[in-house]
Each structure stands twice: as C-alpha cells, then as structure tokens.
Write a protein that holds these residues in place. Structure first.
Motif, PDB file in Angstrom:
ATOM      1  N   HIS A   7       0.823  -1.215   0.000  1.00 36.79           N
ATOM      2  CA  HIS A   7       0.000   0.000   0.000  1.00 36.79           C
ATOM      3  C   HIS A   7       0.853   1.259   0.000  1.00 36.79           C
ATOM      4  CE1 HIS A   7       0.532  -0.716   4.439  1.00 36.79           C
ATOM      5  NE2 HIS A   7       0.630   0.595   4.482  1.00 36.79           N
ATOM      6  N   ILE A   8       0.206   2.363  -0.320  1.00 33.18           N
ATOM      7  CA  ILE A   8       0.826   3.686  -0.255  1.00 33.18           C
ATOM      8  C   ILE A   8       0.084   4.458   0.825  1.00 33.18           C
ATOM      9  CG2 ILE A   8       1.203   5.845  -1.510  1.00 33.18           C
ATOM     10  CD1 ILE A   8       1.586   4.084  -4.005  1.00 33.18           C
ATOM     11  N   GLY A   9       0.831   4.954   1.803  1.00 33.04           N
ATOM     12  CA  GLY A   9       0.229   5.635   2.947  1.00 33.04           C
ATOM     13  C   GLY A   9       0.142   7.132   2.716  1.00 33.04           C
ATOM     14  N   ILE A  10      -1.061   7.661   2.782  1.00 33.03           N
ATOM     15  CA  ILE A  10      -1.289   9.085   2.534  1.00 33.03           C
ATOM     16  C   ILE A  10      -1.832   9.754   3.789  1.00 33.03           C
ATOM     17  CG2 ILE A  10      -2.548  10.750   1.107  1.00 33.03           C
ATOM     18  CD1 ILE A  10      -2.555   8.735  -1.145  1.00 33.03           C
ATOM     19  N   ALA A  11      -1.079  10.747   4.268  1.00 34.58           N
ATOM     20  CA  ALA A  11      -1.479  11.477   5.472  1.00 34.58           C
ATOM     21  C   ALA A  11      -2.520  12.529   5.116  1.00 34.58           C
ATOM     22  CB  ALA A  11      -0.251  12.156   6.087  1.00 34.58           C
ATOM     23  N   VAL A  12      -3.654  12.478   5.818  1.00 35.61           N
ATOM     24  CA  VAL A  12      -4.715  13.462   5.562  1.00 35.61           C
ATOM     25  C   VAL A  12      -5.170  14.090   6.883  1.00 35.61           C
ATOM     26  CG1 VAL A  12      -5.510  12.263   3.481  1.00 35.61           C
ATOM     27  CG2 VAL A  12      -6.621  11.766   5.667  1.00 35.61           C
ATOM     28  N   LYS A  38      -1.332   5.545  16.588  1.00 30.18           N
ATOM     29  CA  LYS A  38      -2.098   6.786  16.774  1.00 30.18           C
ATOM     30  C   LYS A  38      -2.736   7.275  15.472  1.00 30.18           C
ATOM     31  CE  LYS A  38       0.783   8.202  20.660  1.00 30.18           C
ATOM     32  NZ  LYS A  38       1.850   9.081  21.117  1.00 30.18           N
ATOM     33  N   VAL A  39      -3.359   6.325  14.765  1.00 32.99           N
ATOM     34  CA  VAL A  39      -4.002   6.665  13.498  1.00 32.99           C
ATOM     35  C   VAL A  39      -5.363   5.991  13.336  1.00 32.99           C
ATOM     36  CG1 VAL A  39      -1.901   7.078  12.151  1.00 32.99           C
ATOM     37  CG2 VAL A  39      -2.821   4.756  12.292  1.00 32.99           C
ATOM     38  N   LYS A  40      -6.182   6.666  12.526  1.00 30.51           N
ATOM     39  CA  LYS A  40      -7.390   6.027  12.003  1.00 30.51           C
ATOM     40  C   LYS A  40      -7.126   5.852  10.515  1.00 30.51           C
ATOM     41  CE  LYS A  40     -11.666   8.035  11.647  1.00 30.51           C
ATOM     42  NZ  LYS A  40     -12.813   8.745  12.189  1.00 30.51           N
ATOM     43  N   PRO A  44      -2.611  14.888  18.609  1.00 29.21           N
ATOM     44  CA  PRO A  44      -1.805  15.967  18.022  1.00 29.21           C
ATOM     45  C   PRO A  44      -0.318  15.637  17.969  1.00 29.21           C
ATOM     46  CG  PRO A  44      -3.171  16.745  19.876  1.00 29.21           C
ATOM     47  CD  PRO A  44      -3.205  15.258  19.894  1.00 29.21           C
ATOM     48  N   ASP A  45       0.121  14.551  18.621  1.00 22.30           N
ATOM     49  CA  ASP A  45       1.566  14.264  18.670  1.00 22.30           C
ATOM     50  C   ASP A  45       1.959  12.971  17.944  1.00 22.30           C
ATOM     51  OD1 ASP A  45       0.278  12.580  20.411  1.00 22.30           O
ATOM     52  OD2 ASP A  45       1.936  12.513  21.840  1.00 22.30           O
ATOM     53  N   GLY A  46       1.053  12.352  17.216  1.00 21.87           N
ATOM     54  CA  GLY A  46       1.394  11.105  16.515  1.00 21.87           C
ATOM     55  C   GLY A  46       2.230  11.366  15.267  1.00 21.87           C
ATOM     56  N   PRO A  47       2.764  10.305  14.655  1.00 27.16           N
ATOM     57  CA  PRO A  47       3.607  10.474  13.459  1.00 27.16           C
ATOM     58  C   PRO A  47       2.889  11.149  12.292  1.00 27.16           C
ATOM     59  CG  PRO A  47       3.157   8.128  13.868  1.00 27.16           C
ATOM     60  CD  PRO A  47       2.665   8.887  15.064  1.00 27.16           C
ATOM     61  N   ILE A  48       1.597  10.906  12.144  1.00 30.06           N
ATOM     62  CA  ILE A  48       0.865  11.532  11.034  1.00 30.06           C
ATOM     63  C   ILE A  48       0.648  13.023  11.309  1.00 30.06           C
ATOM     64  CG2 ILE A  48      -1.351  11.546   9.789  1.00 30.06           C
ATOM     65  CD1 ILE A  48       0.641   9.254   9.028  1.00 30.06           C
ATOM     66  N   ALA A  49       0.332  13.356  12.558  1.00 28.88           N
ATOM     67  CA  ALA A  49       0.169  14.776  12.915  1.00 28.88           C
ATOM     68  C   ALA A  49       1.477  15.525  12.712  1.00 28.88           C
ATOM     69  CB  ALA A  49      -0.299  14.897  14.369  1.00 28.88           C
ATOM     70  N   ARG A  50       2.577  14.898  13.121  1.00 25.93           N
ATOM     71  CA  ARG A  50       3.889  15.559  12.967  1.00 25.93           C
ATOM     72  C   ARG A  50       4.242  15.722  11.490  1.00 25.93           C
ATOM     73  NH1 ARG A  50       5.928  12.421  17.203  1.00 25.93           N
ATOM     74  NH2 ARG A  50       7.177  11.209  15.758  1.00 25.93           N
ATOM     75  N   LYS A  62       4.732  19.407   9.442  1.00 25.46           N
ATOM     76  CA  LYS A  62       5.971  19.751   8.745  1.00 25.46           C
ATOM     77  C   LYS A  62       5.808  19.879   7.221  1.00 25.46           C
ATOM     78  CE  LYS A  62      10.739  18.499   9.569  1.00 25.46           C
ATOM     79  NZ  LYS A  62      11.700  17.482   9.954  1.00 25.46           N
ATOM     80  N   ASN A  63       5.005  18.969   6.644  1.00 25.99           N
ATOM     81  CA  ASN A  63       4.953  18.892   5.170  1.00 25.99           C
ATOM     82  C   ASN A  63       3.590  19.166   4.548  1.00 25.99           C
ATOM     83  OD1 ASN A  63       7.748  17.493   4.876  1.00 25.99           O
ATOM     84  ND2 ASN A  63       6.646  16.231   6.346  1.00 25.99           N
ATOM     85  N   GLY A  64       2.569  19.226   5.371  1.00 27.92           N
ATOM     86  CA  GLY A  64       1.215  19.268   4.822  1.00 27.92           C
ATOM     87  C   GLY A  64       0.759  17.866   4.476  1.00 27.92           C
ATOM     88  N   GLU A  65      -0.445  17.751   3.914  1.00 29.62           N
ATOM     89  CA  GLU A  65      -0.973  16.435   3.558  1.00 29.62           C
ATOM     90  C   GLU A  65      -0.181  15.850   2.384  1.00 29.62           C
ATOM     91  OE1 GLU A  65      -5.668  16.490   4.351  1.00 29.62           O
ATOM     92  OE2 GLU A  65      -5.029  18.007   2.903  1.00 29.62           O
ATOM     93  N   GLY A  66      -0.182  14.518   2.282  1.00 25.18           N
ATOM     94  CA  GLY A  66       0.478  13.890   1.137  1.00 25.18           C
ATOM     95  C   GLY A  66       1.011  12.508   1.453  1.00 25.18           C
ATOM     96  N   ILE A  67       1.787  11.967   0.503  1.00 23.87           N
ATOM     97  CA  ILE A  67       2.312  10.600   0.664  1.00 23.87           C
ATOM     98  C   ILE A  67       3.316  10.571   1.811  1.00 23.87           C
ATOM     99  CG2 ILE A  67       3.642   8.748  -0.412  1.00 23.87           C
ATOM    100  CD1 ILE A  67       2.424   9.503  -3.075  1.00 23.87           C
ATOM    101  N   GLN A  68       3.026   9.751   2.820  1.00 20.82           N
ATOM    102  CA  GLN A  68       3.877   9.688   4.010  1.00 20.82           C
ATOM    103  C   GLN A  68       4.771   8.463   4.013  1.00 20.82           C
ATOM    104  OE1 GLN A  68       3.234   7.634   7.104  1.00 20.82           O
ATOM    105  NE2 GLN A  68       4.532   8.761   8.533  1.00 20.82           N
ATOM    106  N   HIS A  69       4.294   7.348   3.432  1.00 21.19           N
ATOM    107  CA  HIS A  69       5.147   6.150   3.344  1.00 21.19           C
ATOM    108  C   HIS A  69       4.710   5.243   2.206  1.00 21.19           C
ATOM    109  CE1 HIS A  69       1.860   4.519   5.991  1.00 21.19           C
ATOM    110  NE2 HIS A  69       2.109   3.378   5.372  1.00 21.19           N
TER     111      HIS A  69
END
Ligand SMILES: C[C@@H](C(=O)O)C(=O)SCCNC(=O)CCNC(=O)[C@H](O)C(C)(C)COP(=O)(O)OP(=O)(O)OC[C@H]1O[C@@H](n2cnc3c(N)ncnc32)[C@H](O)[C@@H]1OP(=O)(O)O
Ligand SMILES: [Co+2]
Length: 133
Positions: free
Chosen positions: A7-12, A40-42, A61-67, A71-78
């Motif tokens: 899969h491709i992980g997208i932070a939203v 710390k994700v849904k 507010p302190d999980g890896p996706i929030a961080r 820093k980068n805005g929404e987008g591909i995280q992993h």
C-alpha cells in the motif's frame, strides 16, 4: 523476499473529506476502516488492483501523522512493501547496517505485522515492510 507494493500511505487532515474525494470523485471504494492505537491513526483502505491506498488521519496531536502534516502538509507519508517473512527481512537489513525504526514487528492495520525503516536510510522515503496472511 519482497513480493509487491502492499500500500501507499497518505497522510490526511480529515478522513471523511479524503474519503469523499477518493470515493465520490475518483470512484474508488473504501473497504475497511480501523483505528490502530499503536500508531495513533485512524486508517481507511482503498484497493486499487494489486495494491491499496491507505488514508491516515491522526488520532492525537503528537502522533507520526500529525507531525508529518505539521511539517509537510498532507500527502504521501510512506510506501509499504509486502514481505513473506518480516523477521527474516529485518534481520537481513540489520546485518546490512540499515537504520531500522522498528527492530521487531509491530501490529498494523488488518492484523498485519509491520516495521518501518528510517527515511535517512532509504534515500528519503519512509518505508514500511508488512507481512499478512
Ligand atoms: C497503520 C499502519 C499500517 O499500514 O498498518 C501505518 O502505516 S501507520 C503510519 C504512521 N506511522 C509511522 O509513520 C511510524 C514510523 N514513523 C516514525 O517513527 C517517525 O514518523 C519518523 C519517520 C522517525 C519521523 O519522526 P519525527 O517526525 O520525530 O522526526 P523528524 O521530523 O525529526 O524527521 C527526521 C528526518 O526524517 C525526515 N522524515 C520524517 N518523516 C518522513 C517521511 N514520512 N518521509 C520522508 N522523510 C521523513 C524529516 O524530514 C527529517 O529529515 P531532516 O532531518 O533532513 O529534516
Ligand atoms: Co501503512
């Protein structure tokens, strides 16, 4: 052995808004939603042929996706690669001196076993390895 892109992980910021786009506009279908407390994700999984898109919203507010979003805005995280034997792959990478975030498998979405490699060791992309039935 690596079998495929799992899969491709997208932070939203907002899972419902992202689902609206992927389902209503792109015409894809979310097949599974789950909270993974350990990360710390849904998450919402969207099959696309042989691989999936994983939409990730932070539950704190302190999980890896929030961080990441801070820093980068929404987008591909992993990017996640499916492996047939995670413990063996991690041992091989460790022996090769690769910087691992997780030395032991952790619990991921859908009952998978997962582990992350540090982006500084992978030419800049956060890599997840996952093993599932
Ligand atoms: C549910 C599960 C599943 O599929 O089953 C999931 O996917 S959970 C998906 C969410 N879970 C995770 O991501 C868990 C693994 N992630 C982590 O442990 C963390 O997010 C790290 C990757 C170690 C980053 O930690 P943190 O934000 O505290 O560090 P940092 O901001 O100081 O970043 C250190 C350096 O790595 C870079 N960096 C950070 N996150 C990155 C990313 N996603 N992709 C590429 N580079 C990244 C930063 O820009 C920085 O580079 P510079 O030093 O050059 O500025
Ligand atoms: Co993932």
């Amino acid at each position: 052995m690596i079998k495929k892109v799992d899969h491709i992980g997208i932070a939203v910021k907002n899972l419902d808004a992202a689902k609206e786009f992927y389902e209503k506009i792109l015409g894809l279908k979310v097949v599974e939603e789950e909270v993974v407390e350990d990360q710390k994700v849904k998450v919402a999984f969207i099959p696309t042929g042989d691989s999936e898109v994983e939409l990730l919203e932070s539950t704190t507010p302190d999980g890896p996706i929030a961080r990441y979003i801070e820093k980068n805005g929404e987008g591909i995280q992993h990017i996640a690669f499916r492996v047939d034997n995670l413990e063996e792959k991690l041992a091989q990478l460790k022996a090769a001196g690769v910087r691992l975030i997780d030395e032991k498998p952790r619990r991921g979405a859908g009952g998978a076993q997962i582990a992350f490699l540090h982006p500084k060791a992978t030419c800049g992309t956060l890599v997840e390895l996952c093993e599932r039935e």
